[in-house]
Design a protein around this motif. Structure first.
Motif, PDB file in Angstrom:
ATOM      1  N   ILE A 252       0.838  -1.208   0.000  1.00 45.56           N
ATOM      2  CA  ILE A 252       0.000   0.000   0.000  1.00 45.56           C
ATOM      3  C   ILE A 252       0.869   1.253   0.000  1.00 45.56           C
ATOM      4  CG2 ILE A 252      -1.642   1.343   1.370  1.00 45.56           C
ATOM      5  CD1 ILE A 252      -2.793  -1.432   2.278  1.00 45.56           C
ATOM      6  N   LEU A 253       1.880   1.281   0.864  1.00 49.11           N
ATOM      7  CA  LEU A 253       2.763   2.451   0.933  1.00 49.11           C
ATOM      8  C   LEU A 253       3.495   2.670  -0.385  1.00 49.11           C
ATOM      9  CD1 LEU A 253       4.209   1.966   4.531  1.00 49.11           C
ATOM     10  CD2 LEU A 253       2.564   3.702   3.771  1.00 49.11           C
ATOM     11  N   ALA A 254       3.954   1.601  -1.009  1.00 46.37           N
ATOM     12  CA  ALA A 254       4.652   1.734  -2.289  1.00 46.37           C
ATOM     13  C   ALA A 254       3.698   2.218  -3.379  1.00 46.37           C
ATOM     14  CB  ALA A 254       5.277   0.402  -2.687  1.00 46.37           C
ATOM     15  N   PHE A 255       2.467   1.746  -3.343  1.00 49.47           N
ATOM     16  CA  PHE A 255       1.470   2.174  -4.327  1.00 49.47           C
ATOM     17  C   PHE A 255       1.154   3.660  -4.180  1.00 49.47           C
ATOM     18  CE2 PHE A 255      -2.999   2.923  -5.428  1.00 49.47           C
ATOM     19  CZ  PHE A 255      -2.989   2.557  -6.766  1.00 49.47           C
ATOM     20  N   GLU A 256       1.097   4.135  -2.940  1.00 51.26           N
ATOM     21  CA  GLU A 256       0.723   5.524  -2.678  1.00 51.26           C
ATOM     22  C   GLU A 256       1.869   6.513  -2.895  1.00 51.26           C
ATOM     23  OE1 GLU A 256      -2.764   4.702   0.643  1.00 51.26           O
ATOM     24  OE2 GLU A 256      -0.753   5.243   1.322  1.00 51.26           O
ATOM     25  N   ASP A 257       3.096   6.029  -2.945  1.00 53.19           N
ATOM     26  CA  ASP A 257       4.263   6.903  -3.103  1.00 53.19           C
ATOM     27  C   ASP A 257       4.728   6.862  -4.559  1.00 53.19           C
ATOM     28  OD1 ASP A 257       6.691   8.231  -3.082  1.00 53.19           O
ATOM     29  OD2 ASP A 257       7.406   7.245  -1.259  1.00 53.19           O
ATOM     30  N   ALA A 258       4.546   7.972  -5.258  1.00 54.48           N
ATOM     31  CA  ALA A 258       4.885   8.027  -6.684  1.00 54.48           C
ATOM     32  C   ALA A 258       6.375   7.795  -6.935  1.00 54.48           C
ATOM     33  CB  ALA A 258       4.459   9.371  -7.266  1.00 54.48           C
ATOM     34  N   SER A 259       7.216   8.081  -5.949  1.00 51.67           N
ATOM     35  CA  SER A 259       8.658   7.915  -6.153  1.00 51.67           C
ATOM     36  C   SER A 259       9.123   6.475  -5.904  1.00 51.67           C
ATOM     37  CB  SER A 259       9.435   8.867  -5.238  1.00 51.67           C
ATOM     38  OG  SER A 259       9.271   8.486  -3.881  1.00 51.67           O
ATOM     39  N   ALA A 260       8.240   5.625  -5.415  1.00 50.95           N
ATOM     40  CA  ALA A 260       8.621   4.231  -5.147  1.00 50.95           C
ATOM     41  C   ALA A 260       8.825   3.491  -6.464  1.00 50.95           C
ATOM     42  CB  ALA A 260       7.542   3.543  -4.318  1.00 50.95           C
ATOM     43  N   SER A 261       9.931   2.784  -6.562  1.00 47.21           N
ATOM     44  CA  SER A 261      10.189   1.985  -7.758  1.00 47.21           C
ATOM     45  C   SER A 261      11.161   0.869  -7.397  1.00 47.21           C
ATOM     46  CB  SER A 261      10.774   2.849  -8.874  1.00 47.21           C
ATOM     47  OG  SER A 261      12.053   3.311  -8.506  1.00 47.21           O
ATOM     48  N   GLY A 262      11.244  -0.116  -8.242  1.00 50.17           N
ATOM     49  CA  GLY A 262      12.173  -1.217  -8.008  1.00 50.17           C
ATOM     50  C   GLY A 262      11.624  -2.250  -7.050  1.00 50.17           C
ATOM     51  N   ARG A 263      12.536  -2.952  -6.431  1.00 45.15           N
ATOM     52  CA  ARG A 263      12.165  -4.036  -5.520  1.00 45.15           C
ATOM     53  C   ARG A 263      12.536  -3.668  -4.089  1.00 45.15           C
ATOM     54  NH1 ARG A 263      13.658  -9.653  -8.543  1.00 45.15           N
ATOM     55  NH2 ARG A 263      12.664  -9.143 -10.514  1.00 45.15           N
ATOM     56  N   TYR A 264      11.769  -4.205  -3.161  1.00 43.43           N
ATOM     57  CA  TYR A 264      12.016  -3.973  -1.742  1.00 43.43           C
ATOM     58  C   TYR A 264      12.101  -5.320  -1.036  1.00 43.43           C
ATOM     59  CZ  TYR A 264      10.795   0.828  -2.769  1.00 43.43           C
ATOM     60  OH  TYR A 264      10.772   2.087  -3.294  1.00 43.43           O
ATOM     61  N   CYS A 265      13.047  -5.443  -0.147  1.00 46.92           N
ATOM     62  CA  CYS A 265      13.223  -6.674   0.618  1.00 46.92           C
ATOM     63  C   CYS A 265      12.657  -6.455   2.018  1.00 46.92           C
ATOM     64  CB  CYS A 265      14.703  -7.041   0.691  1.00 46.92           C
ATOM     65  SG  CYS A 265      15.003  -8.585   1.563  1.00 46.92           S
ATOM     66  N   LEU A 266      11.660  -7.233   2.374  1.00 51.24           N
ATOM     67  CA  LEU A 266      11.024  -7.118   3.683  1.00 51.24           C
ATOM     68  C   LEU A 266      11.400  -8.325   4.529  1.00 51.24           C
ATOM     69  CD1 LEU A 266       7.462  -6.128   2.450  1.00 51.24           C
ATOM     70  CD2 LEU A 266       9.284  -4.604   3.212  1.00 51.24           C
ATOM     71  N   VAL A 267      12.097  -8.083   5.619  1.00 54.10           N
ATOM     72  CA  VAL A 267      12.484  -9.155   6.533  1.00 54.10           C
ATOM     73  C   VAL A 267      12.340  -8.638   7.954  1.00 54.10           C
ATOM     74  CG1 VAL A 267      14.327 -10.686   7.307  1.00 54.10           C
ATOM     75  CG2 VAL A 267      14.101 -10.150   4.880  1.00 54.10           C
ATOM     76  N   GLU A 268      11.515  -9.317   8.736  1.00 54.34           N
ATOM     77  CA  GLU A 268      11.338  -8.940  10.137  1.00 54.34           C
ATOM     78  C   GLU A 268      12.391  -9.611  11.006  1.00 54.34           C
ATOM     79  OE1 GLU A 268       8.134  -9.585  13.751  1.00 54.34           O
ATOM     80  OE2 GLU A 268       7.557 -10.060  11.717  1.00 54.34           O
ATOM     81  N   SER A 269      12.659 -10.883  10.707  1.00 48.36           N
ATOM     82  CA  SER A 269      13.645 -11.623  11.489  1.00 48.36           C
ATOM     83  C   SER A 269      14.252 -12.716  10.618  1.00 48.36           C
ATOM     84  CB  SER A 269      13.004 -12.233  12.742  1.00 48.36           C
ATOM     85  OG  SER A 269      11.996 -13.144  12.375  1.00 48.36           O
ATOM     86  N   VAL A 270      15.377 -13.228  11.071  1.00 46.53           N
ATOM     87  CA  VAL A 270      16.067 -14.307  10.370  1.00 46.53           C
ATOM     88  C   VAL A 270      16.209 -15.468  11.343  1.00 46.53           C
ATOM     89  CG1 VAL A 270      18.217 -14.996   9.239  1.00 46.53           C
ATOM     90  CG2 VAL A 270      17.306 -12.691   8.902  1.00 46.53           C
ATOM     91  N   ALA A 271      15.901 -16.669  10.868  1.00 47.37           N
ATOM     92  CA  ALA A 271      15.989 -17.846  11.732  1.00 47.37           C
ATOM     93  C   ALA A 271      16.696 -18.978  10.995  1.00 47.37           C
ATOM     94  CB  ALA A 271      14.605 -18.303  12.161  1.00 47.37           C
ATOM     95  N   HIS A 272      17.556 -19.680  11.712  1.00 45.58           N
ATOM     96  CA  HIS A 272      18.217 -20.860  11.164  1.00 45.58           C
ATOM     97  C   HIS A 272      17.192 -21.988  11.074  1.00 45.58           C
ATOM     98  CE1 HIS A 272      20.877 -24.394  10.993  1.00 45.58           C
ATOM     99  NE2 HIS A 272      21.691 -23.559  10.359  1.00 45.58           N
ATOM    100  N   PHE A 273      17.399 -22.870  10.127  1.00 46.94           N
ATOM    101  CA  PHE A 273      16.471 -23.985   9.927  1.00 46.94           C
ATOM    102  C   PHE A 273      16.268 -24.772  11.222  1.00 46.94           C
ATOM    103  CE2 PHE A 273      14.518 -27.654   8.044  1.00 46.94           C
ATOM    104  CZ  PHE A 273      13.915 -27.177   6.901  1.00 46.94           C
ATOM    105  N   SER A 274      17.318 -24.911  12.028  1.00 48.22           N
ATOM    106  CA  SER A 274      17.201 -25.648  13.293  1.00 48.22           C
ATOM    107  C   SER A 274      16.216 -24.972  14.245  1.00 48.22           C
ATOM    108  CB  SER A 274      18.563 -25.789  13.969  1.00 48.22           C
ATOM    109  OG  SER A 274      19.098 -24.513  14.286  1.00 48.22           O
ATOM    110  N   GLU A 275      16.154 -23.637  14.211  1.00 47.45           N
ATOM    111  CA  GLU A 275      15.195 -22.918  15.055  1.00 47.45           C
ATOM    112  C   GLU A 275      13.762 -23.198  14.611  1.00 47.45           C
ATOM    113  OE1 GLU A 275      16.347 -18.723  16.084  1.00 47.45           O
ATOM    114  OE2 GLU A 275      17.886 -19.163  14.574  1.00 47.45           O
TER     115      GLU A 275
END
Length: 61
Positions: free
Chosen positions: A22-45
């Motif tokens: 939604i934010l990217a759609f509403e911002d005319a200057s938004a372009s390209g790709r964005y990486c969204l990551v909240e956390s990183v976990a090892h497979f064992s976790e």
């Protein structure tokens, strides 16, 4: 016995992804790709979390 891969995964909540769209759609200057990551976990976790939630399920150890 099967083992899990030695790798990590990035996780993000689906509501955060929706908000980012939604934010990217509403911002005319938004372009390209964005990486969204909240956390990183090892497979064992991930396996540990699943074992705690589903103790009868056979998972790699």
């Amino acid at each position: 016995s099967p083992t899990f891969p030695n790798t990590t995964f990035g996780w993000v909540h689906v509501k955060d992804v929706a908000e980012a769209h939604i934010l990217a759609f509403e911002d005319a200057s938004a372009s390209g790709r964005y990486c969204l990551v909240e956390s990183v976990a090892h497979f064992s976790e991930i396996v540990k979390i699943l074992q705690d939630l589903y103790p009868d399920c056979k998972l790699p150890t």
